[in-house]
Structure formats: structure tokens, C-alpha cells
Design a protein around this motif. Structure first.
Motif, PDB file in Angstrom:
ATOM      1  N   ASP A   6       0.839  -1.271  -0.093  1.00 51.98           N
ATOM      2  CA  ASP A   6      -0.030  -0.039  -0.061  1.00 51.98           C
ATOM      3  C   ASP A   6       0.864   1.301   0.140  1.00 51.98           C
ATOM      4  O   ASP A   6       0.552   2.210  -0.665  1.00 51.98           O
ATOM      5  CB  ASP A   6      -0.842  -0.232   1.262  1.00 51.98           C
ATOM      6  N   ASP A   7       1.788   1.208   0.884  1.00 48.70           N
ATOM      7  CA  ASP A   7       2.793   2.265   0.763  1.00 48.70           C
ATOM      8  C   ASP A   7       3.444   2.622  -0.446  1.00 48.70           C
ATOM      9  O   ASP A   7       3.647   3.718  -1.013  1.00 48.70           O
ATOM     10  CB  ASP A   7       4.034   2.244   1.926  1.00 48.70           C
ATOM     11  N   ILE A   8       3.913   1.581  -1.056  1.00 49.49           N
ATOM     12  CA  ILE A   8       4.520   1.769  -2.468  1.00 49.49           C
ATOM     13  C   ILE A   8       3.649   2.295  -3.481  1.00 49.49           C
ATOM     14  O   ILE A   8       3.945   2.983  -4.316  1.00 49.49           O
ATOM     15  CB  ILE A   8       5.009   0.319  -3.076  1.00 49.49           C
ATOM     16  N   ALA A   9       2.221   1.972  -3.382  1.00 52.81           N
ATOM     17  CA  ALA A   9       1.305   2.507  -4.278  1.00 52.81           C
ATOM     18  C   ALA A   9       1.150   3.944  -4.095  1.00 52.81           C
ATOM     19  O   ALA A   9       0.368   4.664  -5.050  1.00 52.81           O
ATOM     20  CB  ALA A   9       0.042   1.885  -4.096  1.00 52.81           C
ATOM     21  N   ILE A  10       1.380   4.564  -3.001  1.00 53.66           N
ATOM     22  CA  ILE A  10       1.057   6.029  -2.693  1.00 53.66           C
ATOM     23  C   ILE A  10       1.977   6.895  -3.657  1.00 53.66           C
ATOM     24  O   ILE A  10       3.215   6.691  -3.873  1.00 53.66           O
ATOM     25  CB  ILE A  10       1.428   6.359  -1.399  1.00 53.66           C
ATOM     26  N   ARG A  15       3.074  11.903  -1.240  1.00 47.28           N
ATOM     27  CA  ARG A  15       4.205  11.676  -0.213  1.00 47.28           C
ATOM     28  C   ARG A  15       4.858  12.831   0.232  1.00 47.28           C
ATOM     29  O   ARG A  15       5.154  13.154   1.259  1.00 47.28           O
ATOM     30  CB  ARG A  15       4.795  10.362  -0.370  1.00 47.28           C
ATOM     31  N   ALA A  16       5.547  13.444  -0.644  1.00 47.63           N
ATOM     32  CA  ALA A  16       6.267  14.654  -0.491  1.00 47.63           C
ATOM     33  C   ALA A  16       5.325  15.766   0.161  1.00 47.63           C
ATOM     34  O   ALA A  16       5.950  16.582   0.797  1.00 47.63           O
ATOM     35  CB  ALA A  16       6.836  15.066  -2.100  1.00 47.63           C
ATOM     36  N   ILE A  17       4.103  15.890  -0.443  1.00 48.45           N
ATOM     37  CA  ILE A  17       3.128  17.029  -0.003  1.00 48.45           C
ATOM     38  C   ILE A  17       3.224  16.966   1.519  1.00 48.45           C
ATOM     39  O   ILE A  17       2.962  17.554   2.303  1.00 48.45           O
ATOM     40  CB  ILE A  17       1.868  16.944  -1.083  1.00 48.45           C
ATOM     41  N   HIS A 276       6.251  22.925  -5.979  1.00 44.96           N
ATOM     42  CA  HIS A 276       7.261  23.778  -5.660  1.00 44.96           C
ATOM     43  C   HIS A 276       8.660  22.945  -5.478  1.00 44.96           C
ATOM     44  O   HIS A 276       8.767  22.062  -4.560  1.00 44.96           O
ATOM     45  CB  HIS A 276       7.009  24.867  -4.702  1.00 44.96           C
ATOM     46  N   VAL A 277       9.727  23.317  -6.400  1.00 47.32           N
ATOM     47  CA  VAL A 277      10.929  22.686  -6.163  1.00 47.32           C
ATOM     48  C   VAL A 277      10.820  21.160  -5.742  1.00 47.32           C
ATOM     49  O   VAL A 277      11.521  20.513  -4.937  1.00 47.32           O
ATOM     50  CB  VAL A 277      11.760  23.205  -4.816  1.00 47.32           C
ATOM     51  N   PHE A 278      10.214  20.438  -6.699  1.00 47.21           N
ATOM     52  CA  PHE A 278       9.807  19.090  -6.578  1.00 47.21           C
ATOM     53  C   PHE A 278      11.464  18.425  -6.545  1.00 47.21           C
ATOM     54  O   PHE A 278      11.483  17.140  -6.171  1.00 47.21           O
ATOM     55  CB  PHE A 278       9.169  18.800  -7.763  1.00 47.21           C
ATOM     56  N   MET A 280      13.806  18.472  -4.817  1.00 45.73           N
ATOM     57  CA  MET A 280      14.299  18.269  -3.302  1.00 45.73           C
ATOM     58  C   MET A 280      13.825  16.834  -3.021  1.00 45.73           C
ATOM     59  O   MET A 280      14.396  16.258  -2.004  1.00 45.73           O
ATOM     60  CB  MET A 280      13.755  19.194  -2.472  1.00 45.73           C
ATOM     61  N   PHE A 281      12.941  16.294  -3.697  1.00 49.84           N
ATOM     62  CA  PHE A 281      12.416  14.847  -3.406  1.00 49.84           C
ATOM     63  C   PHE A 281      12.914  13.814  -4.177  1.00 49.84           C
ATOM     64  O   PHE A 281      12.285  13.407  -5.228  1.00 49.84           O
ATOM     65  CB  PHE A 281      11.015  14.950  -3.285  1.00 49.84           C
ATOM     66  N   PRO A 282      14.037  13.021  -3.848  1.00 50.61           N
ATOM     67  CA  PRO A 282      14.403  12.106  -4.636  1.00 50.61           C
ATOM     68  C   PRO A 282      13.695  11.047  -4.931  1.00 50.61           C
ATOM     69  O   PRO A 282      13.666  10.139  -5.877  1.00 50.61           O
ATOM     70  CB  PRO A 282      15.804  11.507  -3.906  1.00 50.61           C
ATOM     71  N   GLU A 283      12.342  10.675  -4.316  1.00 46.47           N
ATOM     72  CA  GLU A 283      11.653   9.698  -4.360  1.00 46.47           C
ATOM     73  C   GLU A 283      10.694  10.092  -5.506  1.00 46.47           C
ATOM     74  O   GLU A 283       9.902   9.095  -6.105  1.00 46.47           O
ATOM     75  CB  GLU A 283      10.576   9.385  -3.050  1.00 46.47           C
ATOM     76  N   ILE A 284      10.740  11.047  -5.925  1.00 45.18           N
ATOM     77  CA  ILE A 284       9.779  11.649  -7.070  1.00 45.18           C
ATOM     78  C   ILE A 284      10.616  11.440  -8.444  1.00 45.18           C
ATOM     79  O   ILE A 284      11.742  12.018  -8.767  1.00 45.18           O
ATOM     80  CB  ILE A 284       9.367  13.207  -7.236  1.00 45.18           C
ATOM     81  N   PRO A 285      10.194  10.473  -9.227  1.00 44.64           N
ATOM     82  CA  PRO A 285      10.745  10.235 -10.430  1.00 44.64           C
ATOM     83  C   PRO A 285      11.173  11.443 -11.257  1.00 44.64           C
ATOM     84  O   PRO A 285      12.393  11.463 -11.912  1.00 44.64           O
ATOM     85  CB  PRO A 285       9.976   9.049 -11.337  1.00 44.64           C
TER      86      PRO A 285
END
Length: 311
Positions: A6-10, A15-17, A276-278, A280-285
Motif C-alpha cells: 500500500d505504501d509503495i502505491a502512494i 508523499r512529498a506533500i 514547488h522545488v520538486f 528536493m524529493f529524490p523519491e519523485i521520478p
């Protein structure tokens, strides 16, 4: 019951927000600026890539070198962090700056410029100029220096270039801007058109940060405070990245249009669905893609040939 899947599907953007909202929810009217800065640093501190970190005084400005293996000694990226001129530091932006260093194969000098309200405009600008002078005193040619920054740091990248140009100083080879805040009047159409899509940054908040930076008598249309209103002629090539969900989207779109009209070479990248400044979040492809594109742009202007080792 939630499963590991379930967490992977988020969605990684959501998640960054939530990471950002958790920080803002912890703040009240009684939260001190010092506590906000500490919370922000704690939330984003760390380094996810193998670079060497070396503290430095860059012309009297506290900073840090982030050096990837094999980086040339005669090239440098001067990195200027965001945070609304109020929060943010070398610590909070260490991972972002390090990932830029790693992707580009170039040393990054990240600095702690003075923050408002203790130090209002133009203290931060003076500090970035001091760091640029420091790099030149180290023997680096302007053609071997590029600037990069996010949000308020993007503003300072532009303002530093403008101040250097007006003082007849040689300019760096290029500048890369992530979600630059270029208009302290917050007059862009996106402040309304993206108000529902942007989960964090609303116009009232932006204007409050502007007053905090400028003081009650400061002019938000001063071109060194709001580079959108500056004469943009004779600037070096620029790369501008911005998310389409941002209320400050038009700070980038309008800047690119005005810079092109002034004869500046500009590449504008508007990333669908991004905040904004996405970066910063390495989890975002898309963050990884954006940094790879930014690094390629900087390498091309520094004339660095670099291939990353397989991960």
C-alpha cells in the motif's frame, strides 16, 4: 490493515506533500523563527549520494564544498538555497546540492547567506556576491563558474548576475533556476489559476515572506529584489525549471518570456503535475529526471565531459 504494498502505491508527489504539511502543521503563531529553521533543517538534512563535504568560509560567508569523485578543480557550481529568505541552509539543501554535484561531476559550493528578518535585503545578495568573489579569488575564471538555486535562491542567482553586470564584473557561464521566486509582488496569473492545485504556497504567504525580506518600507519592484522587473539584457544562458501545480509558476514563465525578449538564451521546462522545488524529493521520478537535465545543462556550459558510473 495496510500492507507493505500500500505504501509503495502512494503517489510519490503526494508523499512529498505530506512531508511538507507535517512540518507546517507543527508550527503555530508562537513558533520562533529559530525553531522553524531547526525543523526545516532536520526534515531535509542528510546526503544520499557519495560526495565529500568540506566546510569553508567563502569570503566571510559560511559554506560547504560538495565534491564528487573525480571532479575537476578548476570548475565550480555556486549553489544558493531557497526558503523564502527566512529559512533554509546548507544543511537543509545538502542532499539537493549533492545530487546536482553527483549528476554533473562538478564541485558545488553551497552557502549560508544571511536570512531575514534579522538581515533584510540586500544582505543575502551581498553574501552571494561575496561568495562569487571568493571563487574568482581562488583562481577560477568566470567561464568556469555557473550558478544554481531554488525558489528564493533562484531569485538571488538572478539578482547576483544583475548586480555583477551593473558593476561591470564578468558574469558566470550560465545559471540554472528551480522554481525561482522572481516577483515579490506576487502578481502572476498563476497565483489564482494554481491556487487550488498548489498544496502549500498561497499568495498571502508569499506576500508575507516578501515583507519579511524587504521590511515595511522596501520596494517589491526593486529589480534586485524582484528580478522579473529588471533589465535582463546581457545575462548568461539560463535554464528554468518549474512545476505546473505551483502558484509561482508564472514567476518562471514570465521571466523566461521577458528574458527572451531581452535577447537572453533561455530554456524553460514546465513539469506537469509537479510542486514547488520538486527536485528536493529524490523519491519523485521526475525529480531525478529534472536534476539530470539541469546537470547536463551546467556541464555543457562548463565544458565538462562526464559519465556517471552505473548505479
Amino acid at each position: 490493515m495496510a500492507s507493505a504494498g500500500d505504501d509503495i502505491a502512494i503517489d510519490p508527489v503526494e508523499r512529498a506533500i505530506e512531508r511538507l504539511r507535517a512540518i507546517y502543521r507543527s508550527w503555530t503563531r508562537d513558533t520562533t523563527v529559530a525553531q522553524m529553521r531547526s525543523d526545516w533543517d532536520a526534515a531535509f538534512d542528510g546526503c544520499s549520494v557519495p560526495v565529500m563535504c568540506q566546510p569553508v568560509s567563502a569570503g566571510g560567508v559560511d559554506g560547504e564544498w560538495l565534491v564528487p569523485s573525480g571532479a575537476p578543480h578548476d570548475k565550480a557550481i555556486l549553489y544558493v538555497h531557497g526558503g523564502g529568505f527566512r529559512i533554509g541552509s546548507v544543511a537543509s539543501h545538502r542532499d539537493l546540492a549533492a545530487r546536482i554535484a553527483d549528476a554533473s561531476g562538478c564541485r558545488v559550493l553551497s552557502i549560508n547567506y544571511r536570512l531575514a528578518p534579522e538581515h533584510r535585503f540586500p544582505a543575502a545578495l551581498d553574501d552571494v556576491l561575496a561568495a562569487y568573489h571568493y571563487l574568482r579569488r581562488q583562481g577560477l575564471r568566470p567561464a568556469d563558474i555557473v550558478f544554481a538555486g531554488d525558489s528564493a535562491g533562484g531569485n538571488l542567482v538572478l539578482a547576483t548576475m544583475l548586480a555583477a553586470r551593473d558593476r561591470r564584473l564578468p558574469l558566470p557561464a550560465a545559471g540554472a533556476l528551480m522554481s525561482p521566486w522572481t516577483d515579490l509582488t506576487a502578481s502572476g496569473a498563476s497565483y489564482e489559476s494554481r491556487a487550488e492545485a498548489d498544496p502549500i504556497h498561497q499568495r498571502a504567504m508569499i506576500l508575507a515572506l516578501a515583507r519579511n525580506y524587504l521590511g515595511k518600507d522596501g520596494d517589491p519592484r526593486n529589480p534586485l529584489a524582484s528580478p522579473l522587473y529588471a533589465d535582463l539584457t546581457r545575462l548568461p544562458p539560463l535554464l528554468v525549471q518549474v512545476g505546473d501545480r505551483e502558484t509561482v509558476r508564472d514567476d518562471s514563465v514570465d521571466l523566461a518570456a521577458r528574458a527572451r525578449a531581452a535577447g537572453c538564451e533561455v530554456e524553460l521546462q514546465v513539469w506537469d503535475g509537479m510542486i514547488h522545488v520538486f527536485q528536493m524529493f529524490p523519491e519523485i521520478p521526475h525529480a531525478r529526471e529534472a536534476i539530470a537535465s539541469l546537470a547536463a545543462f551546467l556541464r555543457s556550459h562548463l565544458h565538462i565531459s562526464y559519465e556517471r558510473a552505473p548505479q
